[in-house]
Write a protein that holds these residues in place. Sequence first.
Motif, short mmCIF file in Angstrom:
data_model
loop_
_atom_site.label_atom_id
_atom_site.label_comp_id
_atom_site.label_asym_id
_atom_site.label_seq_id
_atom_site.Cartn_x
_atom_site.Cartn_y
_atom_site.Cartn_z
N UNK A 197 1.02 -1.19 0.09
CA UNK A 197 0.07 0.18 0.01
C UNK A 197 0.98 1.16 -0.12
N UNK A 198 1.10 1.84 -1.25
CA UNK A 198 1.80 3.00 -1.43
C UNK A 198 3.26 2.71 -0.98
N UNK A 199 3.58 1.40 -1.19
CA UNK A 199 5.10 1.13 -1.13
C UNK A 199 5.50 0.73 0.58
N UNK A 200 4.51 0.41 1.31
CA UNK A 200 4.30 0.00 2.52
C UNK A 200 3.80 -1.58 2.47
N UNK A 201 4.54 -2.59 3.22
CA UNK A 201 3.66 -3.87 3.24
C UNK A 201 5.00 -5.00 3.25
N UNK A 202 4.39 -6.12 3.07
CA UNK A 202 5.44 -7.38 2.92
C UNK A 202 5.94 -7.60 1.88
N UNK A 203 6.89 -8.30 1.70
CA UNK A 203 7.79 -8.82 0.62
C UNK A 203 8.29 -10.16 1.05
N UNK A 204 8.52 -11.07 0.07
CA UNK A 204 9.10 -12.21 0.15
C UNK A 204 9.30 -12.99 -0.91
N UNK A 205 10.28 -14.05 -0.99
CA UNK A 205 10.93 -14.75 -2.09
C UNK A 205 11.96 -15.52 -1.52
N UNK A 206 12.77 -15.73 -2.98
CA UNK A 206 13.88 -16.77 -3.04
C UNK A 206 15.23 -15.85 -3.36
N UNK A 207 16.20 -16.59 -3.00
CA UNK A 207 17.61 -15.99 -3.35
C UNK A 207 18.31 -17.50 -3.99
N UNK A 208 19.19 -17.12 -5.14
CA UNK A 208 20.30 -17.99 -5.38
C UNK A 208 21.55 -17.36 -5.66
N UNK A 209 22.41 -17.84 -4.60
CA UNK A 209 23.86 -16.89 -4.70
C UNK A 209 24.93 -17.86 -5.31
N UNK A 210 25.56 -17.30 -6.27
CA UNK A 210 26.67 -18.03 -6.94
C UNK A 210 27.90 -17.65 -6.37
N UNK A 211 28.63 -18.73 -5.98
CA UNK A 211 30.09 -18.37 -5.75
C UNK A 211 31.08 -18.66 -6.62
N UNK A 212 32.54 -18.16 -6.38
CA UNK A 212 33.34 -18.03 -7.52
C UNK A 212 33.83 -19.20 -8.10
N UNK A 213 33.52 -20.60 -7.35
CA UNK A 213 33.84 -21.91 -7.72
C UNK A 213 32.87 -22.54 -8.51
N UNK A 214 31.50 -21.79 -8.46
CA UNK A 214 30.45 -22.40 -9.11
C UNK A 214 29.43 -23.02 -8.21
N UNK A 215 29.59 -23.03 -7.04
CA UNK A 215 28.86 -23.45 -5.92
C UNK A 215 27.78 -22.29 -5.66
N UNK A 216 26.47 -23.00 -5.41
CA UNK A 216 25.21 -22.07 -5.04
C UNK A 216 24.78 -22.28 -3.77
N UNK A 217 24.21 -21.14 -3.13
CA UNK A 217 23.61 -21.08 -1.99
C UNK A 217 22.04 -20.78 -2.03
N UNK A 218 21.02 -21.39 -1.37
CA UNK A 218 19.92 -21.05 -1.58
C UNK A 218 19.14 -20.70 -0.35
N UNK A 219 18.36 -19.60 -0.46
CA UNK A 219 17.63 -18.90 0.66
C UNK A 219 16.39 -18.59 0.41
N UNK A 220 15.46 -18.54 1.39
CA UNK A 220 14.19 -18.14 1.37
C UNK A 220 13.98 -16.87 2.24
N UNK A 221 13.61 -15.77 1.87
CA UNK A 221 13.46 -14.46 2.47
C UNK A 221 12.07 -13.83 2.66
N UNK A 222 12.07 -13.11 3.72
CA UNK A 222 10.74 -12.29 3.85
C UNK A 222 10.89 -11.29 4.75
#
Length: 181
Positions: free
Chosen positions: A94-119
Motif C-alpha cells: 500500500x503506497x510501497x508499505x507492506x510485506x515482501x517475500x521470495x527466494x535467493x540463489x547466490x553463486x560463488x566463484x567456484x560455481x557452488x550455489x547457496x539457496x535462501x528463502x527471505x521475507x
Amino acid sequence: MSSRTITLASLVTALLLAGGGEDSVALAQERCKIKWEAPAANAKYTEQHWLDVGDMPGHQIGMFELRRTFPNDQPNCEGLKRVEQISRGWRDYQDRNGRAWGYNVTTLDNGDKIFGEWSGTSHTVTAADGSRKSTYVGTVTWTGGTGRYLGVRGIQRDNTVFDPEKNLNESRFEAEYWFEK
C-alpha cells in the motif's frame, strides 16, 4: 543441594570427562559470521510486474527479479567470494508499505550455489516535498546449496534502501551460517 541438582551436576561432569565438552560441540557445528554490502551500482531489477488490487488507491501486488553482482567481494570462511545473487520475489504494498517475500540463489566463484528463502517488511516515508524513501528489513533462511554448500544452513539479516521506479537497490547484510553434519 537437592538430589536433582546433584544428578545434573554428575551428568555434566561425566560428559566433560568422557570428551563431550565444548570442543566436541564446536566441531559438530562451527558457525561463520560475515557482513557485506551491495551498492546500488551492482544491483538491477531485471523484471518487475505490478497489478492494482482495486480495493483502494495505491494498493498493488507485484513480482520481480533483482540481480546483484559482487565485483569486490571479500572471501567467506571457506575462502570463496560471491559472484552473483538472483532474488525473485513478491510484494503486497500500500503506497510501497507492506510485506515482501521470495527466494535467493547466490553463486560463488567456484560455481557452488547457496539457496535462501527471505521475507520482511518495506516501509516508505514521504517527505514534505513529495520525495519518498523506502527501506526493506528482513531475514533470509539459508536452506541449502550445491557442492560444498549442500548442507549449509544459516540466518541472514538484510537492510535495504530501494526505489523500484528508479531501479535503485542498495543493501547491507550480516549472516551466520554453519554446515549440518
